[in-house]
Design an enzyme around this catalytic site. Structure first.
Site, PDB file in Angstrom:
ATOM      1  N   THR A  35     -39.820 -49.490 -11.463  1.00  0.00           N
ATOM      2  CA  THR A  35     -40.141 -50.664 -12.302  1.00  0.00           C
ATOM      3  C   THR A  35     -39.857 -50.393 -13.777  1.00  0.00           C
ATOM      4  O   THR A  35     -39.964 -51.304 -14.595  1.00  0.00           O
ATOM      5  CB  THR A  35     -41.628 -51.080 -12.166  1.00  0.00           C
ATOM      6  OG1 THR A  35     -42.457 -49.955 -12.488  1.00  0.00           O
ATOM      7  CG2 THR A  35     -41.944 -51.570 -10.764  1.00  0.00           C
ATOM      8  N   ASN A  99     -49.464 -34.561  -5.364  1.00  0.00           N
ATOM      9  CA  ASN A  99     -48.436 -33.621  -5.856  1.00  0.00           C
ATOM     10  C   ASN A  99     -48.710 -33.182  -7.290  1.00  0.00           C
ATOM     11  O   ASN A  99     -48.581 -32.000  -7.629  1.00  0.00           O
ATOM     12  CB  ASN A  99     -47.048 -34.280  -5.856  1.00  0.00           C
ATOM     13  CG  ASN A  99     -46.413 -34.277  -4.491  1.00  0.00           C
ATOM     14  OD1 ASN A  99     -46.791 -33.487  -3.621  1.00  0.00           O
ATOM     15  ND2 ASN A  99     -45.456 -35.165  -4.289  1.00  0.00           N
ATOM     16  N   ALA A 114     -54.169 -42.221 -14.564  1.00  0.00           N
ATOM     17  CA  ALA A 114     -54.232 -43.591 -15.102  1.00  0.00           C
ATOM     18  C   ALA A 114     -54.652 -44.541 -13.988  1.00  0.00           C
ATOM     19  O   ALA A 114     -53.842 -44.997 -13.197  1.00  0.00           O
ATOM     20  CB  ALA A 114     -52.872 -43.994 -15.669  1.00  0.00           C
ATOM     21  N   TYR A 145     -52.537 -51.857  -4.260  1.00  0.00           N
ATOM     22  CA  TYR A 145     -52.718 -51.298  -5.609  1.00  0.00           C
ATOM     23  C   TYR A 145     -54.164 -50.854  -5.807  1.00  0.00           C
ATOM     24  O   TYR A 145     -54.435 -49.699  -6.138  1.00  0.00           O
ATOM     25  CB  TYR A 145     -52.333 -52.377  -6.615  1.00  0.00           C
ATOM     26  CG  TYR A 145     -52.359 -51.962  -8.068  1.00  0.00           C
ATOM     27  CD1 TYR A 145     -51.471 -51.014  -8.577  1.00  0.00           C
ATOM     28  CD2 TYR A 145     -53.249 -52.564  -8.958  1.00  0.00           C
ATOM     29  CE1 TYR A 145     -51.481 -50.669  -9.924  1.00  0.00           C
ATOM     30  CE2 TYR A 145     -53.252 -52.234 -10.315  1.00  0.00           C
ATOM     31  CZ  TYR A 145     -52.372 -51.284 -10.785  1.00  0.00           C
ATOM     32  OH  TYR A 145     -52.378 -50.948 -12.128  1.00  0.00           O
TER      33      TYR A 145
HETATM   34  P1  NAD Z   1     -44.621 -49.897 -15.756  1.00  0.00           P
HETATM   35  O1  NAD Z   1     -44.183 -50.482 -14.459  1.00  0.00           O
HETATM   36  O2  NAD Z   1     -43.971 -50.375 -17.001  1.00  0.00           O
HETATM   37  O3  NAD Z   1     -44.499 -48.305 -15.725  1.00  0.00           O
HETATM   38  C1  NAD Z   1     -44.717 -47.547 -14.578  1.00  0.00           C
HETATM   39  C2  NAD Z   1     -43.585 -46.537 -14.464  1.00  0.00           C
HETATM   40  O4  NAD Z   1     -43.808 -45.704 -13.311  1.00  0.00           O
HETATM   41  C3  NAD Z   1     -42.217 -47.186 -14.275  1.00  0.00           C
HETATM   42  O5  NAD Z   1     -41.303 -46.680 -15.235  1.00  0.00           O
HETATM   43  C4  NAD Z   1     -41.805 -46.801 -12.856  1.00  0.00           C
HETATM   44  O6  NAD Z   1     -40.420 -46.721 -12.676  1.00  0.00           O
HETATM   45  C5  NAD Z   1     -42.547 -45.481 -12.698  1.00  0.00           C
HETATM   46  N1  NAD Z   1     -42.790 -45.071 -11.317  1.00  0.00           N
HETATM   47  C6  NAD Z   1     -43.399 -45.793 -10.329  1.00  0.00           C
HETATM   48  N2  NAD Z   1     -43.429 -45.094  -9.188  1.00  0.00           N
HETATM   49  C7  NAD Z   1     -42.862 -43.880  -9.452  1.00  0.00           C
HETATM   50  C8  NAD Z   1     -42.616 -42.725  -8.675  1.00  0.00           C
HETATM   51  N3  NAD Z   1     -42.957 -42.660  -7.374  1.00  0.00           N
HETATM   52  N4  NAD Z   1     -42.018 -41.652  -9.260  1.00  0.00           N
HETATM   53  C9  NAD Z   1     -41.666 -41.704 -10.572  1.00  0.00           C
HETATM   54  N5  NAD Z   1     -41.862 -42.785 -11.361  1.00  0.00           N
HETATM   55  C10 NAD Z   1     -42.462 -43.870 -10.802  1.00  0.00           C
HETATM   56  O7  NAD Z   1     -46.216 -50.117 -15.832  1.00  0.00           O
HETATM   57  P2  NAD Z   1     -47.238 -49.838 -17.027  1.00  0.00           P
HETATM   58  O8  NAD Z   1     -47.848 -51.129 -17.398  1.00  0.00           O
HETATM   59  O9  NAD Z   1     -46.610 -49.005 -18.060  1.00  0.00           O
HETATM   60  O10 NAD Z   1     -48.353 -49.005 -16.251  1.00  0.00           O
HETATM   61  C11 NAD Z   1     -48.442 -47.578 -16.361  1.00  0.00           C
HETATM   62  C12 NAD Z   1     -49.672 -47.091 -15.617  1.00  0.00           C
HETATM   63  O11 NAD Z   1     -50.853 -47.680 -16.163  1.00  0.00           O
HETATM   64  C13 NAD Z   1     -49.668 -47.441 -14.124  1.00  0.00           C
HETATM   65  O12 NAD Z   1     -50.214 -46.361 -13.405  1.00  0.00           O
HETATM   66  C14 NAD Z   1     -50.605 -48.632 -14.042  1.00  0.00           C
HETATM   67  O13 NAD Z   1     -51.238 -48.721 -12.793  1.00  0.00           O
HETATM   68  C15 NAD Z   1     -51.597 -48.327 -15.148  1.00  0.00           C
HETATM   69  N6  NAD Z   1     -52.221 -49.555 -15.679  1.00  0.00           N
HETATM   70  C16 NAD Z   1     -51.541 -50.379 -16.546  1.00  0.00           C
HETATM   71  C17 NAD Z   1     -52.160 -51.518 -17.028  1.00  0.00           C
HETATM   72  C18 NAD Z   1     -51.481 -52.433 -18.023  1.00  0.00           C
HETATM   73  O14 NAD Z   1     -52.080 -53.429 -18.447  1.00  0.00           O
HETATM   74  N7  NAD Z   1     -50.280 -52.165 -18.449  1.00  0.00           N
HETATM   75  C19 NAD Z   1     -53.452 -51.861 -16.617  1.00  0.00           C
HETATM   76  C20 NAD Z   1     -54.097 -51.009 -15.716  1.00  0.00           C
HETATM   77  C21 NAD Z   1     -53.479 -49.847 -15.276  1.00  0.00           C
END
Ligand code: NAD
Ligand code: UDP
Length: 313
Positions: A35, A99, A114, A145
């Site tokens: 993503t 991991n 996170a 999720y």
């Molecule tokens: P995002 O989708 O922009 O970033 C997530 C990143 O993780 C992406 O670059 C994706 O390619 C990478 N990724 C996913 N699965 C992977 C894997 N198996 N191996 C390597 N890379 C992988 O989302 P974000 O908003 O930046 O969220 C980041 C973290 O914060 C996430 O864990 C999300 O659950 C958590 N979070 C975000 C929010 C928010 O409001 N943005 C709220 C609650 C929790």
């Protein structure tokens, strides 16, 4: 320090990287781009303190040399994203977490998970405190999720309690800012994209459901403070300024003079939490952290960031 960040090409991790590089650390970013976007880290290409590894963290990761900190940020994060990638979401928050905890043990590194406000589900306690256990539908349309993040939290605590891993846990509430994926369906970026193109703003239901929006620079500061704190149980990170979705739509329209968009109401998706607001007493007490960017200012900065790139030619 030498710091590993999973999900490095994502919205939040790319801002966290900027903060940690500014503090003088070496960063190793890992992402499989499921993503995330290459554009989010393009500005780091020639930075000699930044190294990027394209890899999926559900596979064991081989990292040469020392690692002092691991921020596990990888996971699809928008409802559209995690419903599209259901199994991958479950894997990154189970095998991926496992991991990286193993790597933390092997490298004697501190590990931060996170997690999310979604662990509270559709909450019956409001605002949400960390000692509330949540109201989650285990087979619902957000379960891949919510339940996977709950598993990640349990896994983190198990490694802490049984294996002595030095862990931190955060529950992130809705965060917004530059570098969000314009098409991942999250509310703020969707409304900004629609407003910049004079398209109707798609409010689901009556728009009376609430969220509390935190600007990204506030959030990543809180993440970093948590990592450098000495506290192992979950800490809520978010802005407690609660607002309805309809109000967010109106504010965005007010901030884009000349926008000709109307507001249209679409059906409410299933299992959409009716309210969400963090109780941040713990973060204030333990980290001395509180968000400082008011919504109007944060939305204004985000609109400026997207004004040219998102307008359809
Ligand atoms: P995002 O989708 O922009 O970033 C997530 C990143 O993780 C992406 O670059 C994706 O390619 C990478 N990724 C996913 N699965 C992977 C894997 N198996 N191996 C390597 N890379 C992988 O989302 P974000 O908003 O930046 O969220 C980041 C973290 O914060 C996430 O864990 C999300 O659950 C958590 N979070 C975000 C929010 C928010 O409001 N943005 C709220 C609650 C929790
Ligand atoms: N929402 C909306 N219109 C949209 C996108 C989202 O009304 O185009 C609503 C959604 O129903 C939810 C809130 O905005 O109540 C926040 O949605 P988002 O996908 O940003 O994140 P969530 O907090 O639900 O994970």
């Amino acid at each position: 320090m030498r710091i590993l960040i999973s999900g490095a090409a994502g919205f939040l991790a790319s801002h966290l990287t900027d903060l940690l590089l500014a503090q003088g650390h070496e960063i190793v970013g890992v992402d499989n781009y499921i993503t995330g976007k290459r554009d989010n880290i393009a500005h780091l290409a020639s930075n000699k303190h930044y190294k990027f590894i394209e890899a999926d963290v559900i596979e064991p990761l081989k990292i040469d040399g020392p690692v002092d900190r691991i921020y596990h940020m990888a996971s699809p994060a928008s409802p559209v994203g995690y419903v599209k990638h259901q199994v991958a979401t479950m894997k990154v928050n189970s095998q991926g977490t496992w991991n990286l905890l193993e790597l933390a043990i092997a490298k004697n590194a501190r590990f931060l998970m996170a997690s999310t406000s979604e662990t509270y589900g559709d909450p019956s306690v409001h605002p949400q405190r960390e000692d509330y256990w949540g109201n989650v539908n285990p087979i619902g349309l957000r379960s891949m999720y919510d339940e996977a993040k709950r598993f990640s939290e349990a896994c983190t605590m198990a490694y802490h309690r049984e294996r002595g891993a030095d862990t931190r846990l955060i529950r992130i509430f809705n965060t917004y800012g530059p570098r969000m994926d314009p098409y991942d369906g999250r509310v703020v970026i969707s409304f900004i994209r629609q407003a910049l193109n004079n398209e109707p703003l798609t409010v689901f239901g009556e728009g009376m459901q609430t969220r509390s929006l935190c600007y990204v620079t506030d959030l990543v500061r809180g993440i970093n403070l948590t990592m450098e704190s000495d506290f192992h149980e979950p800490i809520n990170l978010g802005n407690p300024d609660e607002v309805t979705i309809l109000q967010i739509a109106k504010e965005i329209l007010e901030l884009i003079p000349g926008a000709k968009s109307t507001i249209t109401h679409l059906p409410m998706p299933p299992d959409d939490p009716r309210v969400r607001c963090p109780d941040i007493t713990r973060a204030k007490q333990i980290l001395g952290w509180t968000p400082v960017v008011p919504r109007k200012e944060g939305l204004g900065k985000m609109i400026e960031f997207y004004r040219e790139s998102l307008r359809k030619k």
